[in-house]
Design a protein around this motif. Structure first.
Motif, short mmCIF file in Angstrom:
data_model
loop_
_atom_site.label_atom_id
_atom_site.label_comp_id
_atom_site.label_asym_id
_atom_site.label_seq_id
_atom_site.Cartn_x
_atom_site.Cartn_y
_atom_site.Cartn_z
N TYR A 1 -10.37 -6.45 -4.81
CA TYR A 1 -9.42 -5.38 -4.57
C TYR A 1 -9.06 -4.65 -5.87
O TYR A 1 -8.97 -5.25 -6.94
CB TYR A 1 -8.13 -5.94 -3.98
CG TYR A 1 -8.19 -6.35 -2.54
CD1 TYR A 1 -9.38 -6.78 -1.94
CD2 TYR A 1 -7.05 -6.32 -1.75
CE1 TYR A 1 -9.42 -7.16 -0.61
CE2 TYR A 1 -7.07 -6.71 -0.41
CZ TYR A 1 -8.26 -7.13 0.14
OH TYR A 1 -8.29 -7.50 1.45
N ASN B 1 -0.69 -7.17 -7.47
CA ASN B 1 -1.61 -6.02 -7.35
C ASN B 1 -0.91 -4.66 -7.38
O ASN B 1 -1.42 -3.69 -6.82
CB ASN B 1 -2.43 -6.11 -6.05
CG ASN B 1 -3.41 -7.25 -6.01
OD1 ASN B 1 -3.45 -8.07 -6.92
ND2 ASN B 1 -4.21 -7.32 -4.97
N ASN C 1 0.09 -4.25 -3.83
CA ASN C 1 -0.78 -3.07 -3.81
C ASN C 1 -0.01 -1.77 -3.62
O ASN C 1 -0.43 -0.87 -2.90
CB ASN C 1 -1.87 -3.21 -2.74
CG ASN C 1 -3.07 -3.99 -3.26
OD1 ASN C 1 -3.29 -5.13 -2.83
ND2 ASN C 1 -3.82 -3.40 -4.17
N ASN D 1 0.80 -1.23 0.00
CA ASN D 1 0.00 0.00 0.00
C ASN D 1 0.83 1.28 0.00
O ASN D 1 0.38 2.31 0.51
CB ASN D 1 -0.95 0.02 1.21
CG ASN D 1 -1.92 -1.13 1.22
OD1 ASN D 1 -2.66 -1.34 0.26
ND2 ASN D 1 -1.91 -1.90 2.31
#
Length: 414
Positions: A389, A273, A247, A208
Motif C-alpha cells: 500500500y 499509513n 491512509n 482514505n
C-alpha cells in the motif's frame, strides 16, 4: 416437546418479522424538479432531502439527483437495523449539493433519535454529497453502525463532523475549510475550537480521507467525556478506544496538528499509513505537525508507517509532548521530515487548487502496511498497485501526474 414448540414459534416469529421489514423496504428519489407532494418515485420524485429523510424507515433507500438543495435541518430520527439499514445516497454518476440556508440557524445533517440523545440510533449511511455552508456538516448523537462515505464536507461554520457514537466508518471523504475563520481573526480563543472531525466514541474507523485547511485540527479524538446514563445510550458511545485512523492525507490545518488524542479513555488506537503535511500553519516550529497529546493517559496506541513532513514555517515536529513512548504508545517505520510527499500540487503554502495525488517521485509509494479496511483509495483505485500500500489517501495513479490541479467537484461511486 414444549421447548421444541417454543423454539419453533420463536423461529417462525423471527422469520415473519424479517419478511415484514424486507417487504416494507422502499426506494425513494429526490430531484430539484420534484415536489414533496409527489410519491417519491423515480418519475415523480420529492423535492427536498429533509422530507425524504423524515419519511424513511428501516430498509429504505433514497437516491438524490444532481442539483443544489437549499435545506434547513435534515434530521434522521429513526433507526435502521443491521439487516435493513437506512441509506441516503447520490444517484449513480451524479453529485448532489446540500447548501444550507443559514449556517447560523443549526441547519445541518443531524442524526439523533427522536426520543433524545440518550437513546441510540443506528445502521444509517450518508454517501455521495457535497455538504456546505451549514452550522456543522454532519452532527451525530448516540449513533451506532453509521457510515459516512464519499462526501465533500466544506465551508461549514463549526465542525465538519461532530458528535459521539460507536462503530462509525468515515471513509473516502474530502473534509476541508470548516470552522470560524473570520471569528478567529478578532477572537483568538475561537481559533482552537473547530476541527475537520471531532468525535467521542469507540470503534471509530477513519480511512482514505482527504482532510485539509480546517481551522484547528484535522481529527480530534475526544476521550475526555464521562459516561452519564441520562445523556448517553452507553459508555461505548463516549469512551474513545479501538479507533483506526489509516491512509488519510491531513494537511494545512490552520491552528492545530493533524490529529489530537485527548483524554484518559483513549486506548488501543491504531494510526497507520497517514500523511501529515504542513499542519499548524499559524503555529511555531516547536509545535506538532503530526500528533498532539492532551491529558492523554491511555495505552495501546500504535503509530506506524506514517509520513510526516513540514517545512518549518508552522508546526514542525511529528509527535508532541504529553505522552511517553513505550508507555502510552509505540512507533515504528515512520518517515519524518525526510522528504516532501511530492504531491501533484501542494507546495509549502496552501494553493488555490491543491492536488494531493502522488507523483512518481513520492516517498509514500509502496511505503505503507497492508490494511484490508483501506483497500480502496480516495481516488477509487484498488490498493495495492505496487508491492504494498501507498501511504496517504491516494494510491499512486500514473495518469495523475498529467492532470491539472483542481478542487474536488465529482463524487464517484466505487
Amino acid at each position: 416437546m414444549i421447548r421444541l414448540k417454543r423454539a419453533t414459534s420463536v423461529c417462525i416469529l423471527a422469520s415473519v418479522l424479517v419478511q415484514a421489514v424486507a417487504a416494507h423496504a422502499v426506494t425513494y428519489y429526490v430531484a430539484t424538479t420534484g415536489s414533496d407532494s409527489n410519491p417519491g418515485t423515480e418519475k415523480k420524485p420529492w423535492q427536498t432531502v429533509a422530507y425524504a429523510v423524515a419519511a424513511m424507515v428501516a430498509g429504505d433507500t433514497t437516491y438524490v439527483r444532481a442539483g443544489t438543495y437549499h435545506e434547513g435541518i435534515i434530521r434522521f430520527s429513526k433507526s435502521g437495523t443491521k439487516a435493513a439499514p437506512i441509506k441516503l445516497v447520490n444517484y449513480s454518476g451524479e453529485s448532489p449539493v446540500i447548501d444550507c440556508i443559514d449556517k447560523n440557524a443549526f441547519h445541518r445533517i443531524l442524526i439523533q433519535n427522536s426520543a433524545g440523545p440518550k437513546f441510540a440510533i443506528g445502521w444509517i449511511t450518508v454517501e455521495g454529497f457535497e455538504i456546505r455552508n451549514c452550522y456543522e456538516g454532519i452532527k451525530v448523537n448516540g449513533v451506532n453502525d453509521l457510515t459516512i462515505r464519499r462526501n465533500w464536507i466544506h465551508d461549514n461554520k463549526f465542525q465538519g463532523i461532530l458528535g459521539n457514537g460507536t462503530r462509525i466508518l468515515i471513509d473516502r471523504n474530502i473534509i476541508n475549510h470548516n470552522g470560524q475563520f473570520d471569528e478567529c481573526l478578532t477572537n483568538p480563543p475561537a481559533c482552537n475550537l473547530d476541527h475537520g472531525i471531532y468525535l467521542a466514541g469507540t470503534a471509530v474507523t477513519v480511512t482514505n480521507n482527504l482532510i485539509y485547511d480546517n481551522l484547528t485540527s484535522g481529527i480530534q479524538t475526544t476521550g475526555s467525556l464521562r459516561y452519564d446514563s441520562a445523556k448517553y445510550p452507553g459508555p461505548e458511545y463516549v469512551d474513545a478506544h479501538d479507533w483506526v485512523i489509516a491512509n488519510n492525507t491531513i494537511a494545512y490545518q490552520a491552528y492545530g496538528p493533524a490529529i489530537v488524542l485527548w483524554g484518559s479513555t483513549i486506548l488501543n488506537t491504531q494510526i497507520k499509513n497517514n500523511i501529515f503535511y504542513e499542519n499548524r500553519v499559524n503555529g511555531r516550529s516547536a509545535q506538532s505537525n503530526g500528533i498532539a497529546f492532551t491529558s492523554m493517559t491511555g495505552t495501546g496506541i500504535t503509530i506506524k508507517s506514517n509520513l510526516s513532513y513540514a517545512s518549518g514555517s508552522g508546526g514542525a515536529i511529528f509527535l508532541g509532548p504529553g505522552a511517553t513512548e513505550g508507555v502510552h504508545y509505540t512507533q515504528s517505520d515512520n518517515i519524518v521530515n525526510v522528504s516532501t510527499p511530492a504531491f501533484v500540487n501542494a507546495p509549502a503554502t496552501l494553493p488555490a487548487s491543491p492536488n494531493f495525488a502522488l507523483t512518481e517521485r513520492s516517498p509514500a509509494i509502496d511505503a505503507g502496511g497492508s490494511l484490508a479496511m483501506t483497500s480502496i483509495a480516495v481516488n477509487g483505485i484498488q490498493r495495492p498497485q505496487g508491492a504494498t500500500y501507498d501511504i496517504g489517501a491516494y494510491e499512486y495513479d500514473p495518469a495523475g501526474d498529467g492532470r491539472p490541479p483542481r478542487a474536488p467537484t465529482t463524487l464517484r461511486a466505487n
